[in-house]
Motif scaffolding. Structure first.
Motif, short mmCIF file in Angstrom:
data_model
loop_
_atom_site.label_atom_id
_atom_site.label_comp_id
_atom_site.label_asym_id
_atom_site.label_seq_id
_atom_site.Cartn_x
_atom_site.Cartn_y
_atom_site.Cartn_z
N GLY A 16 0.97 -1.21 0.08
CA GLY A 16 -0.16 0.17 -0.01
C GLY A 16 0.88 1.37 0.07
N SER A 17 -0.01 2.34 0.18
CA SER A 17 0.96 3.73 -0.02
C SER A 17 0.29 4.69 1.02
CB SER A 17 0.61 4.29 -1.34
OG SER A 17 1.19 3.66 -2.48
N ARG A 19 0.94 8.88 2.38
CA ARG A 19 1.73 10.36 1.93
C ARG A 19 1.90 10.94 3.43
NH1 ARG A 19 0.75 15.67 -1.62
NH2 ARG A 19 -0.84 16.13 0.16
N ARG A 67 10.86 3.88 -4.24
CA ARG A 67 9.62 3.61 -3.56
C ARG A 67 9.02 4.83 -3.12
NH1 ARG A 67 8.87 0.04 0.50
NH2 ARG A 67 11.26 0.56 1.33
N GLN A 82 5.97 10.74 0.00
CA GLN A 82 5.00 9.75 -0.61
C GLN A 82 5.71 8.53 -0.65
OE1 GLN A 82 2.01 10.13 -2.34
NE2 GLN A 82 1.75 7.94 -2.07
N ASN A 84 5.17 4.56 -1.55
CA ASN A 84 4.48 3.55 -2.11
C ASN A 84 5.12 2.17 -2.02
OD1 ASN A 84 2.96 5.62 -3.41
ND2 ASN A 84 4.52 5.83 -5.09
N SER A 85 4.37 1.11 -2.33
CA SER A 85 4.95 -0.29 -2.20
C SER A 85 5.54 -0.54 -0.87
CB SER A 85 5.93 -0.55 -3.28
OG SER A 85 5.66 -0.31 -4.72
#
Length: 117
Positions: A16-17, A19, A67, A82, A84-85
């Motif tokens: 998931g991500s 921020r 990532r 940010q 990610n992964s």
């Protein structure tokens, strides 16, 4: 008085991500580089990423390269990360700090990121 406030952490599944945001007040934000760090209880604090005052220069730890993306909005005096992964090993308390004349200073209280497998 300088204030640094992180937000955006939470619980997310692997892959998931999230921020993260870091809002700074009390200094001229666009005069300073900024950085993100993380720490797991019982371990040393780890540098994750940093960015120059204009945003044109960035650095990433090998563990997050490709990532995570660091950015900043000087008009909003806010730093972002940010992520990610996400992996379970990214679980930590995340902090931002100001590069104040070569010393990481003015730390926030942190925001917890937990990645479940």
């Amino acid at each position: 008085q300088v204030q640094v406030v992180e937000s955006g952490g939470g619980l997310v599944q692997a892959g998931g991500s999230l921020r993260l945001s870091c809002t700074v007040s009390g200094l001229t934000f666009d005069n300073y580089g900024m950085g993100w760090f993380r720490q797991v209880p019982g371990k040393e604090r780890e540098g994750v990423s940093c960015i120059g005052w204009s945003g044109s220069i960035t650095y990433y730890a090998d563990s997050v390269k490709g990532r995570f993306t660091i950015s900043r909005d000087n008009a909003k005096t806010t730093l972002y990360l940010q992520m990610n992964s996400l992996k379970p090993e990214d679980t930590a308390m995340y902090y931002c700090a100001v590069d104040f004349r070569g010393i990481w200073d003015y730390w926030g209280q942190g925001t917890q990121v937990t990645v479940s497998s």
